[in-house]
Design a protein around this motif. Structure first.
Motif, PDB file in Angstrom:
ATOM      1  N   UNK A  21      10.950  -4.756  -9.391  1.00 58.37           N
ATOM      2  CA  UNK A  21      11.429  -4.206  -8.114  1.00 58.37           C
ATOM      3  C   UNK A  21      10.977  -2.781  -7.861  1.00 58.37           C
ATOM      4  N   UNK A  22      10.641  -2.049  -8.931  1.00 58.30           N
ATOM      5  CA  UNK A  22      10.352  -0.627  -8.742  1.00 58.30           C
ATOM      6  C   UNK A  22       9.095  -0.165  -9.491  1.00 58.30           C
ATOM      7  N   UNK A  23       9.156  -0.153 -10.813  1.00 59.03           N
ATOM      8  CA  UNK A  23       8.125   0.508 -11.614  1.00 59.03           C
ATOM      9  C   UNK A  23       6.695   0.030 -11.321  1.00 59.03           C
ATOM     10  N   UNK A 175      12.610   3.696   3.350  1.00 54.23           N
ATOM     11  CA  UNK A 175      12.613   2.870   2.130  1.00 54.23           C
ATOM     12  C   UNK A 175      11.466   1.867   2.194  1.00 54.23           C
ATOM     13  N   UNK A 176      10.888   1.555   1.056  1.00 58.61           N
ATOM     14  CA  UNK A 176       9.819   0.536   0.994  1.00 58.61           C
ATOM     15  C   UNK A 176      10.244  -0.529  -0.002  1.00 58.61           C
ATOM     16  N   UNK A 177      10.366  -1.755   0.462  1.00 58.06           N
ATOM     17  CA  UNK A 177      10.661  -2.845  -0.481  1.00 58.06           C
ATOM     18  C   UNK A 177       9.555  -3.888  -0.381  1.00 58.06           C
ATOM     19  N   UNK A 178       9.356  -4.609  -1.462  1.00 55.17           N
ATOM     20  CA  UNK A 178       8.297  -5.625  -1.514  1.00 55.17           C
ATOM     21  C   UNK A 178       8.827  -6.966  -1.020  1.00 55.17           C
ATOM     22  N   UNK A 179       7.908  -7.809  -0.564  1.00 55.52           N
ATOM     23  CA  UNK A 179       8.306  -9.162  -0.134  1.00 55.52           C
ATOM     24  C   UNK A 179       8.729  -9.998  -1.351  1.00 55.52           C
TER      25      UNK A 179
END
Ligand code: TYM
Length: 329
Positions: A21-23, A175-179
């Motif tokens: 989710x992040x790194x 904020x940036x989140x991935x699909x």
């Protein structure tokens, strides 16, 4: 170049959820953004941590950042408490935040709902410190998993309010989140997030888990009885979670992966996901072993502090001037 900032709170060992989710996104973004990544050690202590464990977890987290591919030449990597201005700004932002908005933070509400007693005041004002982490550096983007999006939204509200009250001061971050992989679920209960606080030790894979043990966790992950391989988060959340884990680690598109396993049993699918996780952990841990006791950790954090501190200091002084708490500066 736009600026990006994010952090992880090592209240325990980092998890596969933290990585996916992040790194991994920090690593992918570091070529295209001015990247600031820190270890949120002040956030860790909002809940009691055994001091020796905390120290080990912090060291491991830096080593894992580097092992995962964060490059100290490209990214500024630092320890939150090394930049005191961040905490100072946190106080000033707490004085510009409302209890009503802090009461709405789901993470805090979750602690209350679990009936936990003696919740610290730090846990309550935590989102103000997180806002300071972000606003101190005037970050344009904040890559996070879904669960942290609400805190970044609050940061935006605080920044906009401050700018309206005192004049243009902060960059309003997004904020940036991935699909794929923005919320990796527990392997034993796919209705819950994979989390460091998993007490069963079956639902969560830690980045320093023995690869074989992690593969076992995948093999015994909860799925469903539909006996149909499909990517359906709503009706087959356990299976969808395994598919996301594999695709996040290998880069294979979800559709391709799902098509490959059409008509196969869940056991075959699990075996491949387990192998992907096992290979990933083996490689990561090999790099970690070579780093964790080296001077690279100290040098990385010291260089990071030297780059981060002047930026945060400049923002803090600007804010202090705007608010009026300075006399001679
Ligand atoms: P933390 O330490 O809980 O999580 C660190 C990052 O990992 C993501 N994450 C996940 N993503 C997908 N699936 C999961 N199961 C999963 N579990 C965790 C989180 O969304 C997060 O992106 N408050 C923050 C740390 C922080 C911070 C900041 C982040 C402090 N200041 C400023 C960004 C900017 C936290 O507790 O994250």
């Amino acid at each position: 170049m736009k600026r990006m900032l994010s952090g992880i709170k090592p209240t325990g060992q980092l998890t596969l959820g933290n990585y996916i989710g992040a790194l991994r996104n920090f690593v992918n973004y570091q070529d295209d953004y001015e990247m600031y990544v820190f270890i949120a050690n002040l956030h860790c202590v909002t809940v009691y941590q055994e001091p020796a464990d905390l120290k080990k977890n912090l060291r491991d987290a830096v080593a894992l950042y580097l092992a995962a591919g964060l490059d100290p030449e490209k990214s500024t990597i630092f320890l939150q408490s090394d930049v005191m201005e961040q905490a100072q700004l946190g106080w000033l932002l707490a004085c510009n935040s409302y209890m009503g908005e802090l009461n709405r933070m789901t993470q805090f509400k979750d602690h209350v709902a679990k009936g936990e007693t003696n919740l610290t005041a730090g846990l309550y004002v935590y989102p103000c410190l997180m806002a300071a982490d972000i606003l101190a550096y005037n970050a344009d983007y904040v890559p996070v998993g879904v669960d942290q999006k609400q805190h970044v939204e609050l940061t935006r509200d605080i920044a906009i309010r401050f700018n309206n009250k005192y004049g243009d001061t902060f960059t309003v971050p997004e904020p940036l989140t991935q699909k794929v992989g923005a919320k990796i679920m527990s392997l034993s209960d796919p209705s819950k997030k994979m989390s460091k606080s998993d007490l069963t030790n079956k639902g969560c894979i830690y980045l320093l888990d023995e690869p074989k043990a992690a593969m076992k966790k995948i093999m015994s992950a909860k799925t469903d009885s539909l006996a149909n391989v499909a990517y359906d988060k709503e009706n087959q959340p356990g299976l969808a979670n395994l598919i996301e884990i594999a695709c996040a680690l290998t880069g294979e598109p979800i559709e391709e992966f799902t098509n490959r396993f059409k008509g196969c049993g869940y056991g075959d699918l699990k075996k491949e996901v387990a192998a992907d996780v096992g290979n990933f952990l083996t490689d990561l841990q090999e790099r970690y072993d070579g780093i964790v006791r080296s001077d690279l950790l100290r040098d990385t954090l010291e260089n990071g502090r030297q780059k981060a501190e002047p930026i945060a200091r400049k923002t803090l002084h600007k804010v202090q001037r705007k608010i009026g708490v300075e006399i001679f500066r």
